[in-house]
Design an enzyme around this catalytic site. Structure first.
Site, PDB file in Angstrom:
ATOM      1  N   ARG A  47      -8.893  -0.398   4.476  1.00 23.42           N
ATOM      2  CA  ARG A  47      -8.023   0.607   3.845  1.00 23.42           C
ATOM      3  C   ARG A  47      -6.676   0.006   3.479  1.00 23.42           C
ATOM      4  O   ARG A  47      -6.043   0.400   2.513  1.00 23.42           O
ATOM      5  CB  ARG A  47      -7.791   1.777   4.821  1.00 23.42           C
ATOM      6  N   CYS A  88      -4.763  12.171  12.664  1.00 18.01           N
ATOM      7  CA  CYS A  88      -5.383  10.864  12.860  1.00 18.01           C
ATOM      8  C   CYS A  88      -4.999  10.377  14.253  1.00 18.01           C
ATOM      9  O   CYS A  88      -4.257  11.022  14.968  1.00 18.01           O
ATOM     10  CB  CYS A  88      -4.938   9.899  11.781  1.00 18.01           C
ATOM     11  N   ASP A 124       4.856   0.522  11.903  1.00 16.49           N
ATOM     12  CA  ASP A 124       3.596  -0.073  11.408  1.00 16.49           C
ATOM     13  C   ASP A 124       3.409  -1.517  11.859  1.00 16.49           C
ATOM     14  O   ASP A 124       2.375  -2.115  11.563  1.00 16.49           O
ATOM     15  CB  ASP A 124       3.544  -0.006   9.878  1.00 16.49           C
ATOM     16  N   ILE A 177       8.384   6.878  16.660  1.00 17.10           N
ATOM     17  CA  ILE A 177       8.042   7.583  15.414  1.00 17.10           C
ATOM     18  C   ILE A 177       6.824   8.480  15.607  1.00 17.10           C
ATOM     19  O   ILE A 177       6.844   9.641  15.205  1.00 17.10           O
ATOM     20  CB  ILE A 177       7.801   6.578  14.262  1.00 17.10           C
ATOM     21  N   LYS A 197       0.842  -1.209   0.000  1.00 18.24           N
ATOM     22  CA  LYS A 197       0.000   0.000   0.000  1.00 18.24           C
ATOM     23  C   LYS A 197       0.873   1.253   0.000  1.00 18.24           C
ATOM     24  O   LYS A 197       0.637   2.178  -0.777  1.00 18.24           O
ATOM     25  CB  LYS A 197      -0.897   0.012   1.233  1.00 18.24           C
ATOM     26  N   ASN A 198       1.904   1.268   0.830  1.00 15.67           N
ATOM     27  CA  ASN A 198       2.676   2.507   1.002  1.00 15.67           C
ATOM     28  C   ASN A 198       3.690   2.752  -0.102  1.00 15.67           C
ATOM     29  O   ASN A 198       4.357   3.785  -0.122  1.00 15.67           O
ATOM     30  CB  ASN A 198       3.340   2.521   2.377  1.00 15.67           C
ATOM     31  N   ARG A 240       0.576  14.540  12.681  1.00 19.68           N
ATOM     32  CA  ARG A 240       0.943  14.447  11.267  1.00 19.68           C
ATOM     33  C   ARG A 240       1.274  15.820  10.663  1.00 19.68           C
ATOM     34  O   ARG A 240       0.593  16.326   9.781  1.00 19.68           O
ATOM     35  CB  ARG A 240      -0.164  13.761  10.450  1.00 19.68           C
TER      36      ARG A 240
HETATM   37  C1  EPZ Z   1       4.334   6.950   6.135  1.00 19.55           C
HETATM   38  O1  EPZ Z   1       3.597   8.009   6.706  1.00 19.55           O
HETATM   39  C2  EPZ Z   1       3.384   5.750   6.084  1.00 19.55           C
HETATM   40  N1  EPZ Z   1       2.213   6.080   5.277  1.00 19.55           N
HETATM   41  C3  EPZ Z   1       2.931   5.376   7.503  1.00 19.55           C
HETATM   42  O2  EPZ Z   1       2.143   4.186   7.399  1.00 19.55           O
HETATM   43  C4  EPZ Z   1       4.178   5.069   8.334  1.00 19.55           C
HETATM   44  O3  EPZ Z   1       3.781   4.780   9.654  1.00 19.55           O
HETATM   45  C5  EPZ Z   1       5.117   6.277   8.320  1.00 19.55           C
HETATM   46  O4  EPZ Z   1       5.457   6.614   6.959  1.00 19.55           O
HETATM   47  C6  EPZ Z   1       6.404   6.011   9.071  1.00 19.55           C
HETATM   48  O5  EPZ Z   1       7.049   4.905   8.523  1.00 19.55           O
HETATM   49  C7  EPZ Z   1       2.321   6.050   3.927  1.00 19.55           C
HETATM   50  O6  EPZ Z   1       3.368   5.809   3.368  1.00 19.55           O
HETATM   51  C8  EPZ Z   1       1.057   6.345   3.155  1.00 19.55           C
HETATM   52  P1  EPZ Z   1       6.457  10.286   8.173  1.00 19.55           P
HETATM   53  P2  EPZ Z   1       4.219   9.521   6.676  1.00 19.55           P
HETATM   54  O7  EPZ Z   1       6.375  11.593   7.467  1.00 19.55           O
HETATM   55  O8  EPZ Z   1       5.106   9.692   5.511  1.00 19.55           O
HETATM   56  C9  EPZ Z   1       7.087  13.456  11.542  1.00 19.55           C
HETATM   57  C10 EPZ Z   1       0.241   2.838   7.685  1.00 19.55           C
HETATM   58  O9  EPZ Z   1      -0.252   2.319   8.691  1.00 19.55           O
HETATM   59  N2  EPZ Z   1       6.933  14.461  10.486  1.00 19.55           N
HETATM   60  O10 EPZ Z   1       7.570   9.350   7.822  1.00 19.55           O
HETATM   61  O11 EPZ Z   1       3.097  10.474   6.853  1.00 19.55           O
HETATM   62  C11 EPZ Z   1       5.799  12.694  11.819  1.00 19.55           C
HETATM   63  O12 EPZ Z   1       4.991  13.416  12.730  1.00 19.55           O
HETATM   64  C12 EPZ Z   1       0.746   4.264   7.765  1.00 19.55           C
HETATM   65  O13 EPZ Z   1       0.369   2.276   6.570  1.00 19.55           O
HETATM   66  C13 EPZ Z   1       7.237  15.777  10.780  1.00 19.55           C
HETATM   67  O14 EPZ Z   1       7.633  16.104  11.892  1.00 19.55           O
HETATM   68  O15 EPZ Z   1       5.091   9.511   8.002  1.00 19.55           O
HETATM   69  C14 EPZ Z   1       6.311  11.413  12.425  1.00 19.55           C
HETATM   70  O16 EPZ Z   1       6.605  11.642  13.784  1.00 19.55           O
HETATM   71  C15 EPZ Z   1       0.538   4.871   9.140  1.00 19.55           C
HETATM   72  N3  EPZ Z   1       7.079  16.720   9.807  1.00 19.55           N
HETATM   73  C16 EPZ Z   1       7.635  11.172  11.675  1.00 19.55           C
HETATM   74  O17 EPZ Z   1       7.979  12.426  11.097  1.00 19.55           O
HETATM   75  C17 EPZ Z   1       6.651  16.390   8.547  1.00 19.55           C
HETATM   76  O18 EPZ Z   1       6.547  17.306   7.682  1.00 19.55           O
HETATM   77  C18 EPZ Z   1       7.530  10.154  10.557  1.00 19.55           C
HETATM   78  O19 EPZ Z   1       6.443  10.546   9.751  1.00 19.55           O
HETATM   79  C19 EPZ Z   1       6.351  15.035   8.260  1.00 19.55           C
HETATM   80  C20 EPZ Z   1       6.508  14.094   9.249  1.00 19.55           C
END
Ligand code: EPZ
Length: 420
Positions: A398, A115, A306, A328, A22-23, A120
């Site tokens: 989803r 969420c 995840d 994370i 999915k990701n 996020r």
């Molecule tokens: C991706 O989300 C995945 N989703 C998530 O999977 C996964 O948990 C996550 O990466 C971490 O591996 C998809 O790929 C669609 P991040 P993403 O930006 O990219 C902080 C699932 O269950 N952050 O890597 O949105 C954030 O708050 C989902 O399949 C900032 O601070 O996650 C978090 O603490 C859930 N500023 C950390 O970084 C930003 O601008 C990692 O988030 C962006 C993120």
């Protein structure tokens, strides 16, 4: 809203085919905006999130065709506006920002809803677009980015919790059409980001360093079409592996990539699980006895966030005290209170959950919340004595393709109860 009725106590045995990731497929679908040519994406999982992403692409003016596990997209013309109603459905839709800005030099994308797992933020996405020369503002719940042109630049994408997966995706996609060279430091190394990068190179981008924390992108004038096969879903694979072990069965994953699952395989082995790898198949079963482990979720190649919830269910079935620390996301423990309703004994100390095992679980009615927490509850329901009813399982639909039929094929006593 549908619910799932599970009769616990039956071991899972047999083979399960792992679906496309999915990701990986969500950013790859978004990347088709970068070219006027048709793109054929194969091994696409049949998921609600994929349908939502195709709706978003259609709302932007692209044409999409879903035929089984193959999706064909052609963005001959695109608009620059991704509307709230579709984008709010999933965080993954944020990854249309980079391609839209690269293609049209303007993008208006709704801020993704928060969420249950955390706030996020999007500051790193904004930083990436600004590093390429865009002006970015947030107004009336929309991220509005615009640029006379995109110019290659340097950026550091490490946030409070390390790299950003979708932030790296957006930066990479936007940089493919920027003038000059872009260097992304502290880029995400997740396999899904590598798969996106391979797709981008397939359509004519020039990206080096995929899988490493430093990516170098040499901008090109335009991109073409391509066919691409999506990698298997390492999170789905880990979910079935854990389910097989905690139900005292033996589950073989078909099509999983062990090289994408090293941290999970290592931790399961450390807790006494027997993992056999042969002829492209991975088999998981209990060894002589399980024992407690300590885990911290980290960016790839560390233990994936995840799989944190599913591992917590596993820990309720291993003797002793296990600890799992979530580094994370700031609030990814919504499954704890639901697991406690089934009889689990878990205490939260800041970012850590302390899990007392072995706990006898007994069936109850519980509520699904985020996608992975819901998977953890399904596993717990298959271990618990008696019947467990999980409400709001749209979360599962989803991200898990045909979950109930795959579980039934492995012997689980699972029934989907349709509600109006
Ligand atoms: C991706 O989300 C995945 N989703 C998530 O999977 C996964 O948990 C996550 O990466 C971490 O591996 C998809 O790929 C669609 P991040 P993403 O930006 O990219 C902080 C699932 O269950 N952050 O890597 O949105 C954030 O708050 C989902 O399949 C900032 O601070 O996650 C978090 O603490 C859930 N500023 C950390 O970084 C930003 O601008 C990692 O988030 C962006 C993120």
């Amino acid at each position: 809203m549908d619910s799932l009725e599970i009769k616990g106590g039956t071991p899972l045995n047999g083979e399960v085919q792992i679906s496309g990731a999915k990701n990986a497929v969500l950013p790859i679908l978004a990347a088709t905006i970068l070219t006027r040519e048709p793109c054929i994406i194969r091994n696409v999982p049949e998921l609600a999130d994929v349908k939502t992403m195709c709706q978003i692409l259609e709302s932007l003016g692209a044409t999409t065709k879903i035929e089984g596990k193959t999706v064909t997209v052609q963005a001959a013309k695109v608009r620059d506006f991704a509307d709230y109603d579709l984008v709010r459905k999933m965080r993954g839709s944020l990854c249309v920002l980079g391609p839209l800005l690269a293609r049209l030099k303007k993008a208006t994308v709704s801020m993704p809803g928060g969420c249950v797992i955390g706030t996020r933020p999007v500051d790193l996405h904004r930083k990436a677009m600004e590093a390429l020369g865009a002006r970015v503002k947030v107004e009336n719940g929309y991220i509005i980015a615009s640029a006379r042109k995109l110019t290659g630049g340097e950026m550091f994408l490490g946030g409070r919790a390390g790299p950003t997966v979708l932030g790296t995706a957006n930066a990479m996609m936007a940089a493919t059409l920027a003038e000059g060279i872009t260097v992304i430091e502290h880029a995400a190394c997740e396999p899904e980001v590598v798969d996106l990068g391979k797709f981008l190179n397939n359509i004519g981008a020039q990206i080096q360093g995929l899988g490493s924390p430093t990516l170098t992108i040499t901008g090109v004038k335009e991109l073409g079409g391509a066919e691409h096969e999506v990698i298997p879903d390492r999170i789905e694979a880990a979910t079935y592996a854990i389910a097989g072990v905690v139900t005292k069965g033996e589950v073989t994953l078909k099509g999983a990539r062990p090289d994408h699952m090293k941290a999970v395989i290592e931790k399961l082995r450390e807790s006494g699980v027997k993992v056999d790898q042969s002829k492209g198949k991975l088999t998981f079963k209990r060894g002589r006895g399980l024992h407690s482990v300590h885990i911290t979720t980290l960016p790839h190649p560390g233990f994936p966030t995840d799989v944190q919830a599913q591992m917590m269910t596993f820990m309720t079935q291993t003797p002793g005290i296990s600890v799992i620390t979530e580094r994370i996301f700031e609030s990814r423990f919504t499954h704890v209170q639901e697991l406690e309703r089934l009889g689990a004994e878990i205490s939260i100390e800041g970012p850590s959950a302390i899990v007392h095992g072995v706990q006898k679980l007994s069936g109850a009615t519980i509520m699904a919340s985020d996608l992975r927490a819901s998977a953890a509850l399904v596993i717990a329901g298959m271990v618990a004595k008696g019947t467990t009813r999980i409400n709001r399982i749209y979360h599962l639909d989803r991200g898990y393709e045909n979950l109930d039929s795959k579980l039934k094929k492995l012997g689980a006593k699972v029934k989907r109860v349709r509600q109006n």
